[in-house]
Motif scaffolding. Structure first.
Motif, PDB file in Angstrom:
ATOM      1  N   THR B 438       4.570  10.771   0.230  1.00  0.00           N
ATOM      2  CA  THR B 438       5.566  10.467  -0.799  1.00  0.00           C
ATOM      3  C   THR B 438       6.191   9.094  -0.552  1.00  0.00           C
ATOM      4  OG1 THR B 438       6.036  12.802  -1.098  1.00  0.00           O
ATOM      5  CG2 THR B 438       7.712  11.274  -1.864  1.00  0.00           C
ATOM      6  N   VAL B 439       6.493   8.790   0.702  1.00  0.00           N
ATOM      7  CA  VAL B 439       7.060   7.482   1.045  1.00  0.00           C
ATOM      8  C   VAL B 439       6.085   6.362   0.676  1.00  0.00           C
ATOM      9  CG1 VAL B 439       7.713   5.989   2.982  1.00  0.00           C
ATOM     10  CG2 VAL B 439       8.583   8.334   2.857  1.00  0.00           C
ATOM     11  N   MET B 440       4.839   6.532   1.080  1.00  0.00           N
ATOM     12  CA  MET B 440       3.845   5.475   0.816  1.00  0.00           C
ATOM     13  C   MET B 440       3.619   5.316  -0.677  1.00  0.00           C
ATOM     14  SD  MET B 440       3.166   4.239   3.773  1.00  0.00           S
ATOM     15  CE  MET B 440       1.673   3.253   3.608  1.00  0.00           C
ATOM     16  N   ASP B 441       3.610   6.437  -1.392  1.00  0.00           N
ATOM     17  CA  ASP B 441       3.397   6.409  -2.847  1.00  0.00           C
ATOM     18  C   ASP B 441       4.536   5.652  -3.544  1.00  0.00           C
ATOM     19  OD1 ASP B 441       1.898   7.254  -5.150  1.00  0.00           O
ATOM     20  OD2 ASP B 441       3.447   8.760  -5.552  1.00  0.00           O
ATOM     21  N   SER B 442       5.764   5.930  -3.101  1.00  0.00           N
ATOM     22  CA  SER B 442       6.932   5.376  -3.800  1.00  0.00           C
ATOM     23  C   SER B 442       7.265   3.953  -3.386  1.00  0.00           C
ATOM     24  CB  SER B 442       8.171   6.238  -3.508  1.00  0.00           C
ATOM     25  OG  SER B 442       7.946   7.577  -3.848  1.00  0.00           O
ATOM     26  N   ALA B 444       5.293   1.830  -0.966  1.00  0.00           N
ATOM     27  CA  ALA B 444       4.273   0.927  -0.405  1.00  0.00           C
ATOM     28  C   ALA B 444       3.085   0.783  -1.352  1.00  0.00           C
ATOM     29  CB  ALA B 444       3.830   1.424   0.975  1.00  0.00           C
ATOM     30  N   GLY B 445       3.389   0.837  -2.667  1.00  0.00           N
ATOM     31  CA  GLY B 445       2.343   0.533  -3.642  1.00  0.00           C
ATOM     32  C   GLY B 445       1.334   1.639  -3.860  1.00  0.00           C
ATOM     33  N   GLY B 446       1.808   2.860  -4.102  1.00  0.00           N
ATOM     34  CA  GLY B 446       0.889   3.951  -4.420  1.00  0.00           C
ATOM     35  C   GLY B 446       0.641   4.065  -5.909  1.00  0.00           C
ATOM     36  N   ILE B 447       0.033   5.171  -6.299  1.00  0.00           N
ATOM     37  CA  ILE B 447      -0.280   5.405  -7.715  1.00  0.00           C
ATOM     38  C   ILE B 447       0.995   5.344  -8.556  1.00  0.00           C
ATOM     39  CG2 ILE B 447      -1.111   7.148  -9.359  1.00  0.00           C
ATOM     40  CD1 ILE B 447      -3.022   8.136  -7.128  1.00  0.00           C
TER      41      ILE B 447
END
Lengths: 104, 560
Positions: B438-442, B444-447
């Motif tokens: 969830t952190v990476m998605d929100s 660090a440029g996720g979907i």
């Protein structure tokens, strides 16, 4: 995306357990195989193709549009028969010769 | 818990594409003892488990290895290593011939020549490519394969690798493996970002969900230099099944169209990242969903596609059949995947010399874990396995012998004992994995953000990933498989930190979608025609900028 193993057909040979790239298949107390972590299946169908008694059915999860059809394989020499059983009882079969290359 | 102490000349971590080929090469050229540690079972482990649709890296008649290297350099917008690409490309055809000798079916014309799909691909039946490789390895007396053994850490002393530690996930065994040289071939990293379908089908992804970035993480923690982690890979795939699109695009010439029926690919360009970027943009501007235009292909073409997908991604054929809409009657919807870190497609991974030696002495890298050489695909990974193996044999001629001090073994036993000890813990490994994604998605440029990010978001991502890292110390495992899951989560967290640091460091947008920095939306050749490398020092990631290694015949050796 996952598989279902029919414990009534499974002979406990362990080949599906061996090939699973995620170590997701275990044995119950009768030494019949089952998938312990269905949400972790990649959908590679290695186990489906490896099963000598066609006890393993592969299906698409409802969250990715699955509509209840189940896929399994039967093997005759170099011919791999992919059989799809539809929920209404119909079946569709596609035969692939393992010695023939993809056309695309 | 059982304990086993093993010795070998060469330890190969990961029995996938590159690892198997490295073992075959060592056995062919020497009598050195080889031990392969494979976390699954080499018969169907790694990227090739389901099969592969084509060999995408092959030098067809009229072309040269330099042509292939040039194509890769162009696709990477210059941020790749020409020395690595050329040395890889020179071996693409010889490894292909060897694959055919091992039993791979390759399409030939009447004159006996391979039939190509474009100028650098050849047509095969790749359904059983991994069992063929595995059988060849298992036939070798000097190679031992330990299946279901997951390596959790390297043993490194004074920047010299001396072996590794592993856990037997189905036999409750702790392994200490002493080796004079090590080839890391663990593949890339999936599961860092929230996947396309985070529910029941969370693992229906492009890259193997079991490739957790272990090789990257172990190297990062021991201070190995890494390169280009900011060049993430996002695959353009068939919606839901996440099946390949290249077979449709190249096989039957299907173009990318938006919901208005307009071909949009020319608007954005045709590099790998531009194809994804165009699709994201068309959706964002209200012209989605996007499709590959397959309607109107012949029944014969459709039948061939159904078979081709069964040989590599059976879910797509199942979808076509169960919905009653094959590609001839309905265009195939496409979407971008979550981002991965994978050195076989982009240039992320270990910073190596031309011989694939990492900056840790005695440690060599091959395949997706090795950086600098994108577009390896299967044959490039084999070529790299071969190059790394030959370098290892050369290293072994004149190297000191490894040894492992007892206190290092005890420290690992202590850590394992901690995770296995009965404790009341609030969070599970799965919960922390979801938190990380969830952190990476929100941030660090996720979907969720259409793969875009800015410096403020990345700073937040770093802070939150560190918090999850700290929480992971408290996790509990009730068996060795759960213990592996804890180590896998911690590997991913380490890789996340490196990805975040690299994304923040490259202050430009060179590759749309792969690294789309909203604070710096343009390409900046004046400042960023360099590699972004990094090393972990005292728990912090230090960025190092290095000059490009390019030019015909170039060669690179580690300098400092």
């Amino acid at each position: 995306m996952s598989i279902r193993i029919d414990s009534k057909i499974c002979i406990g040979c362990g080949r599906c357990h061996d090939v699973c790239p995620g170590t997701l298949i275990k044995f119950d107390c009768d030494h019949r195989a089952y998938i312990k972590y269905p949400r972790d299946c990649w959908g590679c169908t290695s186990c489906v193709k490896e099963c000598p008694v066609s006890a393993i059915r592969f299906y698409l999860g409802a969250d990715i549009g699955g509509q209840g059809s189940m896929l399994h394989t039967e093997q005759e020499g170099e011919i791999l028969r992919w059989i799809i059983e539809h929920p209404d009882g119909r079946t569709t079969e596609i035969q692939v010769n393992r010695k023939e290359s993809n056309q695309y | 818990m059982k304990k086993e102490f093993l010795h070998t000349d060469v330890l190969i971590i990961g029995g996938g594409t590159a690892g198997c080929w490295a073992a075959l090469t060592i056995a062919e050229q020497s009598d050195r003892q080889v031990l392969i540690c494979e976390k699954a079972h080499i018969r169907r482990s790694g990227c090739l488990a389901a099969g592969v649709n084509a060999l995408n890296a092959y030098i067809t008649e009229g072309h040269t290895p330099q042509d292939y290297a040039d194509y890769c350099m162009h696709d990477a917008a210059g941020i790749a290593r020409e020395d690595l690409l050329v040395t890889m490309s020179e071996r693409l055809n010889s490894v292909t011939r060897r694959l055919e000798q091992l039993g791979l079916v390759i399409l030939k014309d009447a004159a006996g020549n391979y039939v190509s799909r474009g100028w650098r691909n050849i047509k095969i039946n790749g359904e059983n490519i991994k069992p063929l490789l595995a059988d060849a390895v298992l036939a070798l007396d000097q190679v031992t394969v330990l299946n279901r053994v997951n390596i959790i850490d390297f043993e490194v002393q004074d920047n010299r690798i001396c072996g590794a530690y592993g856990i037997g996930i189905e036999n409750d065994t702790f392994y200490v493996i002493q080796a004079d040289a090590v080839i890391v071939a663990t593949g890339g990293a999936a599961g860092l970002y929230k996947p396309n379908n985070p529910g029941f089908s969370r693992h229906k992804m492009w890259y193997p969900p079991f490739n957790t970035g272990a090789g990257y993480a172990m190297g990062i923690r021991h201070g190995a230099e890494m390169t280009t982690f900011e060049m993430r890979f996002i695959a353009l795939r068939c919606k839901d099944t996440i099946a390949p699109t290249g077979t449709l695009a190249q096989g039957v010439g299907a173009r990318q169209i938006n919901s208005l029926g307009e071909v949009y690919e020319q608007k954005y360009g045709l590099t790998t990242s531009e194809r994804v970027y165009g699709t994201v943009n068309e959706n964002q501007e209200g012209r989605g969903p996007c499709f590959l235009r397959t309607e109107g292909i012949s029944d014969e073409q459709q039948d061939s596609l159904m078979k081709a997908y069964l040989n590599m991604a059976p879910s797509q054929t199942l979808k076509w059949i169960e919905t009653g809409h094959g590609p001839a009657s309905q265009n195939v919807e496409i979407e971008g995947t979550e981002p991965y870190i994978v050195g076989g497609h982009t240039a992320s991974g270990y910073w190596v010399d031309t011989g694939r030696a990492t900056t840790i002495r005695g440690l060599y890298a091959a395949g997706d874990v090795c950086g600098g050489a994108p577009q390896k695909y299967v044959t490039g990974a084999l070529a790299e396995g071969e190059i790394a193996a030959e370098s290892v044999l050369h290293f072994l001629l004149d190297c000191d012998h490894a040894s492992i001090p007892q206190e290092h073994i005890d420290a690992h036993l202590h850590e394992i004992g901690h995770f296995l000890s009965d404790r009341n813990t609030l969070y599970t490994t799965e919960q922390l994995e979801e938190a990380m994604q969830t952190v990476m998605d929100s941030y660090a440029g996720g979907i969720k953000t259409n793969y875009r990010y800015n410096a403020g978001q990345l700073a937040l991502a770093d802070e939150k990933i560190r918090q999850i890292e700290a929480l992971s110390d408290t996790l509990h495992a009730s068996d060795f498989q759960e213990l592996m899951y804890i180590y896998e989560l911690r590997e991913r967290l380490t890789v996340c930190r490196s990805v975040i640091a690299h994304l923040a460091a490259r202050q430009e947008t060179r590759w749309h979608s792969f690294a789309e920095h909203l604070d710096y939306p343009d390409r900046d050749d004046a400042h960023w025609n360099v590699y972004v490398n990094s090393r972990m020092e005292n728990g912090e990631i230090r960025v190092i900028l290095r000059d490009l290694v390019t030019g015909k015949g170039c060669h690179y050796e580690h300098q400092d």
